[in-house]
Design a protein around this motif. Structure first.
Motif, PDB file in Angstrom:
ATOM      1  N   PRO A 187       0.826  -1.216   0.000  1.00 55.57           N
ATOM      2  CA  PRO A 187       0.000   0.000   0.000  1.00 55.57           C
ATOM      3  C   PRO A 187       0.860   1.266   0.000  1.00 55.57           C
ATOM      4  O   PRO A 187       2.081   1.187   0.093  1.00 55.57           O
ATOM      5  CB  PRO A 187      -0.791  -0.150   1.300  1.00 55.57           C
ATOM      6  CG  PRO A 187       0.107  -0.938   2.206  1.00 55.57           C
ATOM      7  CD  PRO A 187       0.836  -1.897   1.314  1.00 55.57           C
ATOM      8  N   SER A 188       0.184   2.409  -0.089  1.00 54.61           N
ATOM      9  CA  SER A 188       0.858   3.720  -0.116  1.00 54.61           C
ATOM     10  C   SER A 188       1.873   3.796  -1.249  1.00 54.61           C
ATOM     11  O   SER A 188       3.055   4.073  -1.048  1.00 54.61           O
ATOM     12  CB  SER A 188       1.541   4.001   1.234  1.00 54.61           C
ATOM     13  OG  SER A 188       0.604   4.047   2.273  1.00 54.61           O
ATOM     14  N   GLY A 195      -3.509   2.521  -2.888  1.00 53.39           N
ATOM     15  CA  GLY A 195      -3.400   1.193  -2.286  1.00 53.39           C
ATOM     16  C   GLY A 195      -4.488   0.307  -2.850  1.00 53.39           C
ATOM     17  O   GLY A 195      -5.648   0.727  -2.967  1.00 53.39           O
ATOM     18  N   ALA A 229       0.304   3.386   6.035  1.00 56.81           N
ATOM     19  CA  ALA A 229      -0.892   3.263   5.192  1.00 56.81           C
ATOM     20  C   ALA A 229      -2.167   3.225   6.014  1.00 56.81           C
ATOM     21  O   ALA A 229      -3.171   2.695   5.578  1.00 56.81           O
ATOM     22  CB  ALA A 229      -0.776   2.010   4.330  1.00 56.81           C
ATOM     23  N   SER A 235      -3.645  -2.441   7.144  1.00 58.85           N
ATOM     24  CA  SER A 235      -2.742  -2.298   6.002  1.00 58.85           C
ATOM     25  C   SER A 235      -2.127  -3.632   5.591  1.00 58.85           C
ATOM     26  O   SER A 235      -1.561  -3.749   4.495  1.00 58.85           O
ATOM     27  CB  SER A 235      -1.621  -1.294   6.319  1.00 58.85           C
ATOM     28  OG  SER A 235      -0.726  -1.805   7.293  1.00 58.85           O
TER      29      SER A 235
END
Length: 412
Positions: A187-188, A195, A229, A235
């Motif tokens: 993610p991020s 994400g 995230a 996350s």
């Protein structure tokens, strides 16, 4: 760059300086001559406070300062200390216990993890596949090893992850070569802050499995920003899907201590392999240690000991996670403010969910960034737009930048 004089070109296009560090250097020079209040340096991929000072987590710093000489001065094993490898797996998976074979090999940050993945899971002149918005060193690492980076559009027309584009490009490449490494930064995501959703992950894995029939396809997840995230448990919600995927292909994860532990300069991370095959797991360890020995030999021992000590002490781990949450919340606020203000002034941005960076698409990124520099605003021009590092600017700057960026783009 012009032709080499005596060094071998080896198919590489080597710039005179690294783009991001070059822009950041100009920002620092302007700040020194005209004053810090005249400059917004939105290039730095490190977490800075509202005074522009590098954030170093005090809970981590105390562990570092407590180390004995033999805990930082001795060589570490090539693959990493036993304690670090176990701690790295715990740090990556947290409450999730994968029911498969898992191996970890230490690397100098996430960069080293990506380097070893490319070295061992692609062949000479192979294409590697990632999204069209990507972290620039992917291309550098690929070219250094005489591979090529190919891309597909990350977003579809609705602003969702473009699984169809992934399928088409993977199929196209696999008509030309027998193996493929697919790199997904989530993610991020750097540089968009995107994400993948659980549904998108399901579709992506099904797509890769279909494309990989009769071929050797490896998935590399670059999870360098996983702890920024949002909720650290949420996350990691995609990890069980990777466990299912690893029955059909090796799944590699690039894990870094740089962001999560504010240990940027200590260069420590790990490449983690998930697989249903004991033989593939053993092979992973063997080839990655061989590649490590042939490049950096072994990684710094100090950060490995730091992570080991943190995971040996539940109270210390709790302190680290609590402190990290404060900075994560600060970073999320900056991103939310930028997104809200962009919507208010009519600035089109790419879908952002969390992380260090936001991106703005535009037709002439270089000229737009140059106009912003004239105002003391330093951003990173990419192929399709400009990147803004929310990690290095204040919430106040995040509020005023969208209008300035829109003005620069409109003036081209």
């Amino acid at each position: 760059m012009t032709e080499m004089i005596f060094a071998s070109q080896n198919g590489r296009n080597i710039p005179k300086e690294d783009k991001i560090f070059g822009i950041s250097s100009r920002a620092k020079k302007m700040a020194a001559t005209e004053g810090k209040d005249k400059v917004v340096n939105a290039t730095i991929g490190a977490l800075l406070d509202d005074n522009g000072k590098l954030i170093v987590m005090s809970s981590v710093d105390r562990v570092f300062r407590s180390l004995e000489p033999d805990e930082y001065a001795q060589y570490a094993p090539i693959g990493g200390t036993p304690g670090f490898k176990e701690a790295a797996k715990k740090d990556l998976f947290r409450d999730f216990v994968p029911q498969c074979y898992v191996e970890a090999v230490s690397t100098p940050g996430g960069t080293g993890a990506i380097r070893n993945a490319i070295s061992n899971y692609t062949s000479h002149n192979d294409k590697i596949l990632t999204t069209d918005w990507y972290w620039a060193p992917y291309k550098t690492i690929a070219e250094e090893q005489e591979r090529k980076l190919d891309t597909f559009e990350i977003f579809d027309h609705a602003g969702n992850f473009n699984t169809e584009g992934l399928a088409q490009k993977a199929a196209q490449i696999l008509k030309q070569q027998d193996r493929l490494l697919i790199i997904l930064n989530t993610p991020s995501h750097n540089p968009t802050g995107y994400g993948l959703t659980p549904k998108e992950w399901e579709d992506v894995i099904a797509t890769i499995e279909e494309a990989g029939k009769g071929k050797k396809v490896t998935l590399l997840v670059d999870a360098a920003y996983i702890d920024f995230a949002g909720d650290e448990k949420e996350s990691r919600s995609f990890l069980p899907m990777l466990e299912k995927a690893c029955t059909k292909m090796p799944v590699l994860i690039a894990h870094s201590l740089s962001k999560s532990y504010t240990l940027y300069g200590m260069r420590c991370g790990a490449l983690v392999c998930m697989t249903s095959s004991a033989d593939i797991a053993e092979e992973f360890k063997t080839v990655c240690e061989f590649s490590s020995r042939a490049s950096w030999s072994n990684c710094p021992k100090a950060p490995q000991v730091i992570l080991t000590k943190i995971y040996e002490n539940p109270k210390l781990l709790e302190n680290v996670m609590e402190e990290r949450k404060q900075y994560r919340d600060m970073l999320i606020r900056r991103g939310v403010v930028f997104k809200e203000e962009a919507a208010r002034v009519g600035l089109v941005t790419l879908p952002f969910r969390s992380g260090f960076f936001m991106s703005v698409p535009c037709k002439d990124p270089e000229k737009s960034a140059a106009l912003l520099e004239n105002e003391g605003i330093f951003t990173v021009p990419l192929a399709k737009g400009i990147r803004i590092a929310g990690s290095s600017i204040t919430e106040k700057d995040c509020r005023r930048l969208p209008e300035a960026i829109k003005r620069a783009i409109d003036n081209i």
